[in-house]
Design a protein around this motif. Structure first.
Motif, PDB file in Angstrom:
ATOM      1  N   ILE A 148       8.056  -2.713   3.065  1.00 26.43           N
ATOM      2  CA  ILE A 148       8.961  -1.625   3.425  1.00 26.43           C
ATOM      3  C   ILE A 148       8.180  -0.316   3.412  1.00 26.43           C
ATOM      4  O   ILE A 148       7.208  -0.168   2.683  1.00 26.43           O
ATOM      5  CB  ILE A 148      10.194  -1.537   2.496  1.00 26.43           C
ATOM      6  CG1 ILE A 148       9.779  -1.212   1.060  1.00 26.43           C
ATOM      7  CG2 ILE A 148      11.017  -2.806   2.548  1.00 26.43           C
ATOM      8  CD1 ILE A 148      10.942  -0.840   0.170  1.00 26.43           C
ATOM      9  N   LYS A 149       8.619   0.608   4.243  1.00 25.27           N
ATOM     10  CA  LYS A 149       8.034   1.951   4.274  1.00 25.27           C
ATOM     11  C   LYS A 149       9.028   2.870   3.588  1.00 25.27           C
ATOM     12  O   LYS A 149      10.230   2.800   3.855  1.00 25.27           O
ATOM     13  CB  LYS A 149       7.806   2.386   5.717  1.00 25.27           C
ATOM     14  CG  LYS A 149       7.000   3.643   5.861  1.00 25.27           C
ATOM     15  CD  LYS A 149       6.696   3.885   7.343  1.00 25.27           C
ATOM     16  CE  LYS A 149       5.804   5.076   7.505  1.00 25.27           C
ATOM     17  NZ  LYS A 149       5.479   5.296   8.925  1.00 25.27           N
ATOM     18  N   ALA A 150       8.526   3.727   2.694  1.00 21.79           N
ATOM     19  CA  ALA A 150       9.415   4.588   1.917  1.00 21.79           C
ATOM     20  C   ALA A 150       8.744   5.915   1.605  1.00 21.79           C
ATOM     21  O   ALA A 150       7.526   6.019   1.592  1.00 21.79           O
ATOM     22  CB  ALA A 150       9.804   3.892   0.616  1.00 21.79           C
TER      23      ALA A 150
ATOM     24  N   GLN B  58       3.221  -4.014  -4.583  1.00 18.73           N
ATOM     25  CA  GLN B  58       1.983  -3.250  -4.485  1.00 18.73           C
ATOM     26  C   GLN B  58       2.199  -2.075  -3.542  1.00 18.73           C
ATOM     27  O   GLN B  58       2.726  -2.239  -2.448  1.00 18.73           O
ATOM     28  CB  GLN B  58       0.857  -4.128  -3.966  1.00 18.73           C
ATOM     29  CG  GLN B  58      -0.471  -3.405  -3.893  1.00 18.73           C
ATOM     30  CD  GLN B  58      -1.609  -4.343  -3.547  1.00 18.73           C
ATOM     31  OE1 GLN B  58      -1.474  -5.549  -3.529  1.00 18.73           O
ATOM     32  NE2 GLN B  58      -2.749  -3.777  -3.263  1.00 18.73           N
ATOM     33  N   ILE B  59       1.785  -0.876  -3.971  1.00 25.43           N
ATOM     34  CA  ILE B  59       1.981   0.340  -3.191  1.00 25.43           C
ATOM     35  C   ILE B  59       0.709   0.688  -2.429  1.00 25.43           C
ATOM     36  O   ILE B  59      -0.379   0.687  -3.003  1.00 25.43           O
ATOM     37  CB  ILE B  59       2.396   1.521  -4.089  1.00 25.43           C
ATOM     38  CG1 ILE B  59       3.754   1.237  -4.727  1.00 25.43           C
ATOM     39  CG2 ILE B  59       2.446   2.821  -3.281  1.00 25.43           C
ATOM     40  CD1 ILE B  59       4.231   2.312  -5.679  1.00 25.43           C
TER      41      ILE B  59
ATOM     42  N   ALA C  52       5.054  11.192  -1.390  1.00 27.94           N
ATOM     43  CA  ALA C  52       4.178  10.537  -0.428  1.00 27.94           C
ATOM     44  C   ALA C  52       4.956   9.508   0.372  1.00 27.94           C
ATOM     45  O   ALA C  52       5.956   8.965  -0.100  1.00 27.94           O
ATOM     46  CB  ALA C  52       3.019   9.852  -1.135  1.00 27.94           C
ATOM     47  N   VAL C  53       4.480   9.249   1.579  1.00 27.78           N
ATOM     48  CA  VAL C  53       4.982   8.145   2.382  1.00 27.78           C
ATOM     49  C   VAL C  53       4.103   6.947   2.044  1.00 27.78           C
ATOM     50  O   VAL C  53       2.870   7.047   2.058  1.00 27.78           O
ATOM     51  CB  VAL C  53       4.926   8.466   3.886  1.00 27.78           C
ATOM     52  CG1 VAL C  53       5.361   7.269   4.709  1.00 27.78           C
ATOM     53  CG2 VAL C  53       5.798   9.678   4.192  1.00 27.78           C
ATOM     54  N   VAL C  54       4.749   5.831   1.721  1.00 30.17           N
ATOM     55  CA  VAL C  54       4.025   4.646   1.261  1.00 30.17           C
ATOM     56  C   VAL C  54       4.558   3.392   1.942  1.00 30.17           C
ATOM     57  O   VAL C  54       5.644   3.395   2.522  1.00 30.17           O
ATOM     58  CB  VAL C  54       4.148   4.468  -0.270  1.00 30.17           C
ATOM     59  CG1 VAL C  54       3.618   5.675  -1.012  1.00 30.17           C
ATOM     60  CG2 VAL C  54       5.580   4.168  -0.684  1.00 30.17           C
TER      61      VAL C  54
END
Length: 71
Positions: free
Chosen positions: A4-6, A40-41, A55-57
């Protein structure tokens, strides 16, 4: 595995995180009481995330049991 993008914020202050982290950090995520899973980021737009910053992760979840309908 699910990705997922968050946009996340790393809180700082008393009883909060005091050190930055880099891509590859593997925190424990808790969705509801008793529903925990590792992920895991991957930082997308910076080398490290300092407490107090956003941050966008991308988050990579190996165990998808608690992710519901996320595809």
């Amino acid at each position: 595995m699910k990705i997922i993008k968050a946009k996340i914020k790393l809180y700082k202050g008393k009883n909060k995180r005091k050190t930055p982290f880099i891509t590859g950090y593997r925190p424990l995520f808790q969705f509801l009481e008793g529903m925990k899973t590792s992920g895991q980021i991957r930082l997308l737009d910076q080398e490290f995330l300092l407490p107090g910053n956003e941050a966008v992760v991308e988050i990579y979840f190996l165990n998808t049991k608690y992710l519901g309908g996320i595809s």
